[in-house]
Design an enzyme around this catalytic site. Structure first.
Site, mmCIF file in Angstrom:
data_model
loop_
_atom_site.group_PDB
_atom_site.id
_atom_site.type_symbol
_atom_site.label_atom_id
_atom_site.label_comp_id
_atom_site.label_asym_id
_atom_site.label_seq_id
_atom_site.Cartn_x
_atom_site.Cartn_y
_atom_site.Cartn_z
ATOM 1 N N LYS A 283 0.850 -1.186 0.000
ATOM 2 C CA LYS A 283 0.000 0.000 0.000
ATOM 3 C C LYS A 283 0.890 1.243 0.000
ATOM 4 O O LYS A 283 1.840 1.334 0.782
ATOM 5 C CB LYS A 283 -0.918 -0.013 1.216
ATOM 6 N N GLU A 369 -18.925 -6.447 10.264
ATOM 7 C CA GLU A 369 -19.904 -5.716 11.065
ATOM 8 C C GLU A 369 -20.914 -6.645 11.727
ATOM 9 O O GLU A 369 -21.329 -6.417 12.872
ATOM 10 C CB GLU A 369 -20.621 -4.687 10.187
ATOM 11 N N ARG A 397 -25.086 -2.882 7.554
ATOM 12 C CA ARG A 397 -24.667 -4.236 7.185
ATOM 13 C C ARG A 397 -24.939 -5.243 8.300
ATOM 14 O O ARG A 397 -24.882 -6.442 8.079
ATOM 15 C CB ARG A 397 -23.173 -4.240 6.847
#
Length: 631
Positions: A283, A369, A397
Site C-alpha cells: 500500500k 460488522e 450491514r
C-alpha cells in the site's frame, strides 16, 4: 491542469483499448507514469491515496490482458479504483473526485461502462462477479469476469460466502486477491497471519509450480506429488483453503512485477472454472512517505508531493469522534465491564487511545460488522457492557444482528454511531441517512441524537448505564462549541427540553444537530423551540403539551424524512386523535450526491436559507404580522 508532456505514454491512453496497443515491454514505463500522475493529481485535490498507489501495476496488467469493458472487471473496496478511473476515460477529471458535480470517489455504474458494479462497502466483489459469471454463462456468453478484492476486504464473511458458493457452481471467473496486509488500519485476525506465512514462502511456491510442470500428472510420481503437495503446502501457503473451497489457486506473486503479472493473468485467463490469483502488493507503493505511513496516507487532503503531508493541527474545537474517544476512556476507568468493539475502524471511530490504554478490552474484529454486533450480544449475555463503535453506513450491514441478536433479546449493548446524517465527500454509499428510520421501529431500542458536544457525552453515559440496547448517533466533524463537562452525567430517559418559548403559532421540534440552525430561525420567526434529544422513546408529554398550545409543528432532523424522527411525532399525534399541520424537514427520498457537508445540506434544504424558506413558505400566515412582513 496537469502537463501531459511529462507523461508521454499516458497521454496516448484515453481508454483501455489504447493501452492494449502497447507492447508488454512498454507497460513498466506506463505504470511509472500512471503512478506519477496519480501522486500529482491527488496531491492537488486530495482523496484516497495509498490503496491506489498499491494497485498501479495490477490495474495496468488487468486492462492490458482483459478486453474491458466487454470483459467484466469488478473492484472491491472502491478506494483502489483511482488508477482504473484514470485509464478508463476519466483522466482529465480525476482532480474533481469527491467534489460536487465531480467524479464519484468509488466505482459507479452511472459514471462509466467500465465501472461494472457500484462499490462503497467492502467485500462485495466476489458475490457480484459470481452473479455476472453465472448470468453470462447461462446465456452462452464467454466474456471473462474478474473480481479484484483486497485492502482488507478478504477479512469479511461475505467474501467467504461468495467463495463457498462459487466453488460449488464452478463458474468461469477469476478472483484477484490483492494482499497488502492493510485495510485502513493494519489487518487483524487469523487469516491475516496465514497470509503472512504465504508471503514468507515464495521460494517454496516457485519450486512447487516448477515441479508440477516437470512431473507428468498421470505418472506414479505425479500422483504421489499431488497428494503430498496438498499436505505440505497447507503448512506454508493459503492455497489449501481456497482450493478446498473449489478455486484453483495461483501464487503468491509480486503484484508490482508486470512480467509476472502478465504471465499469471494470461495463464489463468485460459483456465476453466473458478480461479484465484494471489498477488502481494505494498500500500502506497512508489511514494516513500505513503509506504512508511500507510494509515496516514490512506486518504489525504491536498499536500505538497515533494514535502509530504504537513503535520495536522488539531481542530479549534473537538470533533464528535473526539468526544466519543475521550468518553470511552473515561467511562472505562470507572467500569471494568466496558469493552470497546470496532469493525476495522480504529482511527475513524476514535478508538486509538482506548486501544492503547485498555488493550485487553479492545476488539478490532476486521471488516465484519455482523460479527461485531453479535460478539457484543454474546458479551452482554455474560454481564459485560460492550460498546460498538460503528459508522451509520456500516451499521446497515449488521441490521439483522441488531434486530435479532440484540434488540429482540433486550441485551445491554451500546451503539456509538458515528458519521450519522450527511457525511459529504464520500457520497451516497457512506451517507448516514437512514439510521433513525431503521432503528426507530425496533422494540426495546433507546435512540438519542445530541445537539452539541456536551450532550453527546451525556447521552453516551445515558446509553451505557441504560439496561438494554441503546444508540447514540452523532455526525462527522465538529459541533457548535458547547462547553464539555468532565463528569459522566446521565439524562432522564425520554425527556426533551424547551430551548425557547415563542409565539403560539409555531413550534419547532429539533432532533440532533439541527438545533443550531433551528435556534436561529426560531428567533427570527418567534417560534417555540424544543430540543427533543430522544428519538425513541419520544417525550410524549412535551409533544402533546406543544400540540395543545400551538397551531403547527416543524420537525427537523439530519435523517431521511421517511420513517424518521418527524414521522414518530406524526404517529404520536395520530394515536391521540390530534390533527395538526406538520412540516417535516430532513433528508429527501433520494440518494444524496457527493460534495462538502455544507453543499449536501444545502442541496437537501437543511442549511439556514433552505430552512428559512421552507418555514416561511408553509407557515408564514401563522407568524406575527411584524415577523411575516420581514420575510
Amino acid at each position: 491542469m496537469t502537463d501531459l508532456s511529462r507523461y508521454p505514454h499516458l497521454a496516448k491512453i484515453q481508454v483501455p483499448a489504447d493501452l492494449r496497443t502497447f507492447a508488454d515491454d512498454d507497460l513498466p514505463a506506463i505504470a511509472d507514469e500512471l503512478r506519477g500522475y496519480l501522486i500529482e493529481a491527488v496531491a492537488s485535490s486530495g482523496g484516497h491515496f495509498g490503496a491506489g498507489l498499491g494497485v498501479v501495476e495490477l490495474t495496468v496488467a488487468l486492462h492490458h490482458v482483459f478486453d474491458t469493458p466487454r470483459d467484466r472487471l469488478v473492484w472491491d473496496v472502491g478506494h483502489q479504483c483511482y488508477p482504473h478511473k484514470i485509464l478508463t476515460g476519466r483522466r482529465e477529471r480525476i482532480t474533481s473526485i469527491k467534489k460536487k458535480d465531480g467524479l464519484a470517489p468509488f466505482p459507479r455504474r452511472e459514471e462509466s461502462e467500465y465501472d461494472t458494479f457500484g462499490v462503497g462497502h467492502s467485500s462485495t466483489s466476489i458475490s457480484a462477479a459470481l452473479g455476472m459469471a453465472i448470468a453470462t454463462q447461462r446465456r452462452g456468453d464467454h466474456r471473462k469476469v474478474v473480481a479484484v478484492i483486497g485492502d482488507g476486504a478478504m477479512t469479511a464473511g461475505m467474501a467467504f460466502e461468495a467463495l463457498n458458493h462459487g466453488g460449488d457452481v464452478e463458474p468461469n471467473m477469476l478472483v484477484v486477491f490483492n494482499d497488502n496486509g492493510m485495510s485502513i488500519s493494519e489487518n487483524v485476525g487469523a487469516l491475516t497471519k496465514m497470509m503472512a506465512r504465504a508471503m514468507a514462502s515464495h521460494t517454496l511456491n516457485v519450486w512447487r509450480e516448477r515441479a508440477k510442470r516437470a512431473i507428468p500428472k498421470k505418472s506414479f510420481f505425479g500422483r504421489f506429488f499431488s497428494r503430498w503437495e496438498e499436505h505440505a503446502k497447507g503448512m506454508f501457503v493459503p492455497s489449501t483453503l481456497f482450493e478446498e473451497l473449489g478455486f484453483h489457486y495461483t501464487g503468491p506473486i509480486d503484484g508490482h512485477n508486470i512480467p509476472q503479472l502478465l504471465t499469471a493473468l494470461r495463464t489463468v485467463k485460459e483456465l476453466p472454472g473458478p480461479q484465484l490469483l494471489h498477488v502481494i502488493t505494498t500500500k502506497g507503493k512508489g511514494y516513500a512517505p505513503a509506504e512508511e505511513a500507510q494509515i496516514e496516507y490512506h486518504a489525504v487532503g491536498p499536500f505538497d508531493p515533494t514535502a509530504g503531508l504537513a503535520k495536522k493541527a488539531g481542530p479549534a474545537k473537538p470533533t464528535y469522534t473526539d468526544i466519543f474517544s475521550d468518553w470511552l476512556c473515561d467511562m472505562a476507568a470507572t467500569d471494568d465491564r466496558l469493552f470497546g468493539i470496532t469493525p476495522a475502524m480504529r482511527e475513524g471511530s476514535g478508538l486509538v487511545r482506548f486501544s492503547r490504554e485498555y488493550p485487553q478490552r479492545y476488539f478490532d474484529v476486521a471488516i465484519a460488522e455482523q460479527h461485531a454486533v453479535t460478539l457484543a450480544a454474546g458479551m452482554a449475555c455474560e454481564g459485560a457492557k460492550p460498546v460498538v463503535a460503528i459508522y451509520s453506513t456500516f451499521l446497515q450491514r449488521a441490521y439483522d444482528q441488531a434486530i435479532h441478536d440484540v434488540a429482540l433479546q433486550n441485551l445491554d449493548v451500546t451503539f456509538a454511531i458515528d458519521r450519522a446524517g450527511v457525511v459529504g465527500p464520500d457520497g451516497a454509499t457512506h451517507a448516514g441517512s437512514f439510521d433513525l428510520s431503521f432503528l426507530r421501529c425496533l422494540p426495546n431500542m433507546v435512540i438519542m441524537a445530541p445537539s452539541d458536544e456536551n450532550e453527546c457525552r451525556q447521552m453516551l453515559s445515558t446509553g451505557f448505564h441504560y439496561q438494554g440496547p441503546a444508540a447514540v448517533r452523532y455526525p462527522r466533524g465538529t459541533g457548535p462549541g458547547a462547553k464539555i463537562e468532565p463528569q459522566l452525567d446521565v439524562l432522564p430517559i425520554g425527556k426533551g427540553e424547551i430551548r425557547r418559548r415563542g409565539h403560539h403559532g409555531l413550534a419547532m421540534l429539533s432532533f440532533g444537530t439541527m438545533l443550531a440552525p433551528a435556534a436561529v430561525i426560531a428567533a427570527e420567526v418567534d417560534a417555540t423551540l424544543a430540543n427533543m434529544r430522544f428519538v425513541k422513546p419520544l417525550d410524549e408529554a412535551l409533544v402533546l403539551e406543544l400540540a395543545r398550545t400551538h397551531e403547527a409543528f416543524v420537525t427537523l432532523e439530519d435523517n431521511a424524512i421517511a420513517g424518521g424522527a418527524g414521522t414518530g411525532v406524526a404517529e404520536l399525534l395520530a394515536a391521540h386523535g390530534i390533527t395538526l399541520p406538520i412540516l417535516h424537514l430532513g433528508l429527501p427520498d433520494a440518494y444524496l450526491e457527493h460534495g462538502s457537508r455544507e453543499e449536501v445540506l444545502s442541496m437537501a434544504g437543511l442549511d439556514l436559507p433552505g430552512i428559512r424558506h421552507a418555514i416561511r413558505t408553509r407557515f408564514g400566515h401563522l407568524m406575527p404580522a411584524d415577523v411575516a412582513s420581514t420575510g
